[in-house]
Design a protein around this motif. Sequence first.
Motif, PDB file in Angstrom:
ATOM      1  N   THR A 340       0.835  -1.206   0.000  1.00  0.00           N
ATOM      2  CA  THR A 340       0.000   0.000   0.000  1.00  0.00           C
ATOM      3  C   THR A 340       0.865   1.251   0.000  1.00  0.00           C
ATOM      4  O   THR A 340       0.604   2.217  -0.732  1.00  0.00           O
ATOM      5  N   SER A 344       0.966   3.582  -3.317  1.00  0.00           N
ATOM      6  CA  SER A 344       0.432   4.930  -3.073  1.00  0.00           C
ATOM      7  C   SER A 344       1.472   5.995  -3.405  1.00  0.00           C
ATOM      8  O   SER A 344       1.139   7.055  -3.955  1.00  0.00           O
ATOM      9  N   GLU A 349      -4.321   4.296  -6.505  1.00  0.00           N
ATOM     10  CA  GLU A 349      -5.328   4.126  -5.451  1.00  0.00           C
ATOM     11  C   GLU A 349      -5.382   2.637  -5.107  1.00  0.00           C
ATOM     12  O   GLU A 349      -5.644   1.802  -5.966  1.00  0.00           O
TER      13      GLU A 349
END
Length: 454
Positions: A340, A344, A349
């Motif tokens: 993540t 990111s 997203e």
Amino acid sequence: ALARISSVRLLRCCRVSTVIDASVAVEGTSEVRHLQQGFNQAARALAESHRLLQSRINEATAELARKNQQLEVASQAKTRLLAAASHDLRQPLHALTLFSDGLANGETDPVKLQRIGHIRECVDSLDRLFSELLNLSQLDAGVLQPQWIDFPLDRLFEEISRNFRPVAEQQGLRLVVRKTDLWVRCDYVMLSRILNNLVSNSLRHTIEGGVLVGARRRGRGVRIDVIDTGVGIATHHQVRVFEEFYQVEPTGRQAARGARGMGLGLATVQRLAELLNTRVELSSKLHKGTCVRVMVRSAPPALPAPVVPPAVAAIEEEESLANMRILVIDDERTILEGLTVVLSNWGAEVLPAQTRAEALALADTWAQPPDMVISDLLLQGGDNGLDVIGALERHPRGIGAGTARLLVTGETKPDRLREVASAGIAVLYKPVSPRVLRQAIQAQRAAAAQMVGA
């Protein structure tokens, strides 16, 4: 006359196979009886010797079968142990790779960047060791098959020079990769693995001087030489250095530098060479250096490909992931968090899920499917990333041809590797560097867009 008849009987009995007892009736004169008794004694001794020999042969055959079975069991146990250990250790290493990249993103403090650099060096070292295990597992599983193409050998040589020159310079060594205009017909990835292993091995065992990589035409083939000025290999070791896990103990400055691997590099070279229907030759003198030669097929030069300007190539390589929606499925919380962070930072997203239920719950709510699904292979409760992707494909609001798919796994068991190979989905093996991950995302994104356009 009786003596002549008995002699004929004796000769006939001598022709009887030794696998059965042979004897003659004792009759006639004393001289003939004595001869017949002697023959019977010799026949009994011969039969007993045969039974003893057969018994020993049976015992030896049974012992050989038992040892072969033990070797087979040991080999299977080794494969299972390596696969289990490799998978369990790859998980945290993969997370460490992702978090170290996340730490470096936007960092300007030189001291912190230096520490992060040391972490990356350790991760790279472990990655090399795990790659050796993975290569061996893939070979054991039989999932590697040559993809024959014609290519300029210099393209591979430039890649080797780029990858290993900093390593050589750090050790105070020279790496010379001679330019060549020769073309070869081979599997690019397999030949790359062979030469990378050979150069890495040479640098590890060279204290002074350096390593030379060159190629020359030999008849209808091309001979590639990797020559070093290293410690050399004693004659009694040379026949065994291509065996799995066989290592020559480092000595002196080599031992002090920690120049030690797992004994799998040359074994992998040999196995890959067999797949390519070629041979690897080694010649070495102790304290003088080593030369390893690889023969490959030559190919006629093709027309040069159009040159991509460096600026355009850099833009393509660093293509932004902004506005790209990526569903990430991994049951390891740390890996999910690391992915993540990295994705990111690249502008994507991220839709995180640890289980099939969470992934399908996200599908219930999204307005449109994600651009890509990145899933671990093995999930909680024995679930499988391939099955989860299949469930998302069957979901009423799930993924279709426009959604790119990518598997990431630390699994090295042969049956799992065969399962992944037959699925037709791109796969990366942990630990995955952010650069490799980004390249894979861009490649699968382009492939999915091309499929939709077709």
